[in-house]
Write an enzyme that holds these catalytic residues in place. Structure first.
Site, PDB file in Angstrom:
ATOM      1  N   HIS A 115      -0.240   9.262   4.077  1.00 55.34           N
ATOM      2  CA  HIS A 115      -1.271   8.957   5.070  1.00 55.34           C
ATOM      3  C   HIS A 115      -0.823   9.468   6.442  1.00 55.34           C
ATOM      4  CE1 HIS A 115      -3.413   5.433   2.842  1.00 55.34           C
ATOM      5  NE2 HIS A 115      -3.032   6.377   2.009  1.00 55.34           N
ATOM      6  N   CYS A 119      -0.421   1.105   5.740  1.00 56.55           N
ATOM      7  CA  CYS A 119      -0.120   1.644   7.064  1.00 56.55           C
ATOM      8  C   CYS A 119       0.037   0.534   8.101  1.00 56.55           C
ATOM      9  CB  CYS A 119      -1.188   2.648   7.476  1.00 56.55           C
ATOM     10  SG  CYS A 119      -1.145   4.142   6.448  1.00 56.55           S
ATOM     11  N   GLU A 145      -0.837   8.124   9.352  1.00 56.98           N
ATOM     12  CA  GLU A 145      -0.040   7.187  10.134  1.00 56.98           C
ATOM     13  C   GLU A 145       1.424   7.188   9.699  1.00 56.98           C
ATOM     14  OE1 GLU A 145      -3.924   4.842   9.224  1.00 56.98           O
ATOM     15  OE2 GLU A 145      -2.832   6.538   8.385  1.00 56.98           O
ATOM     16  N   CYS A 198      -5.006   1.241   6.767  1.00 57.49           N
ATOM     17  CA  CYS A 198      -5.074   0.442   5.544  1.00 57.49           C
ATOM     18  C   CYS A 198      -3.932  -0.576   5.543  1.00 57.49           C
ATOM     19  CB  CYS A 198      -4.970   1.363   4.321  1.00 57.49           C
ATOM     20  SG  CYS A 198      -3.331   2.108   4.117  1.00 57.49           S
TER      21      CYS A 198
END
Length: 161
Positions: A60, A93, A62, A90
């Site tokens: 991801h 993260c 992040e 999410c």
């Protein structure tokens, strides 16, 4: 949007949107993230979604931006940093943000299906955890949301009928 970091957050969100567009062009969900030193505005790390390219469920934006920032600082503690991300993080993260001790979070679009900082959960400011993150939402939210809508509309194809 107001506050002492509003202009820097906007500048960084524009960069995060550029990264999100790069992700989209590569066939990834269009999410981009930037970590900057809150006091100076110096960019420490960037990321865009790379789950497909790297066959990595943790790929991801992040996570990649946090890793790059920690390497740049030589420290996993990012207390003096702001993470700017085009889509609400999410659960994974949000947990990484708390564990990295990020000082501030600036979010573009909220995610009613998986958001873990405002929409479904409030992990980043849960008082039961050992760190809380100052968060602002709605930074270039419509531009962030539009990019996501267009990406997924194109992937679904034309509407039946």
């Amino acid at each position: 949007m107001t506050g002492p970091h509003a202009q820097t957050d906007l500048t960084m969100m524009r960069r995060a949107l550029d990264l999100a567009r790069e992700a989209s062009d590569a066939g990834e969900a269009p999410v981009g993230a930037v970590v900057y030193e809150t006091a100076t505005g110096r960019i420490l790390g960037e990321g865009r979604n790379r789950r497909e390219a790297d066959a990595d469920p943790t790929g991801h934006a992040e996570i990649l931006a946090l890793r790059a920032a920690a390497r740049a600082l030589g420290d996993w503690r990012l207390n003096a940093c702001t993470l700017v991300v085009t889509l609400e993080p999410c659960v994974m993260c949000a947990g990484a943000i708390v564990n990295a001790r990020v000082g501030r979070l600036a979010v573009g679009a909220l995610d009613p299906k998986a958001g873990a900082t405002r929409s479904l959960y409030t992990i980043c400011d849960d008082p039961r955890l050992n760190h809380r993150v100052e968060a602002v939402t709605g930074v270039l939210a419509e531009e962030s949301a539009s990019l996501l809508r267009e990406f997924f509309r194109a992937r679904r194809g034309p509407a039946p009928g």
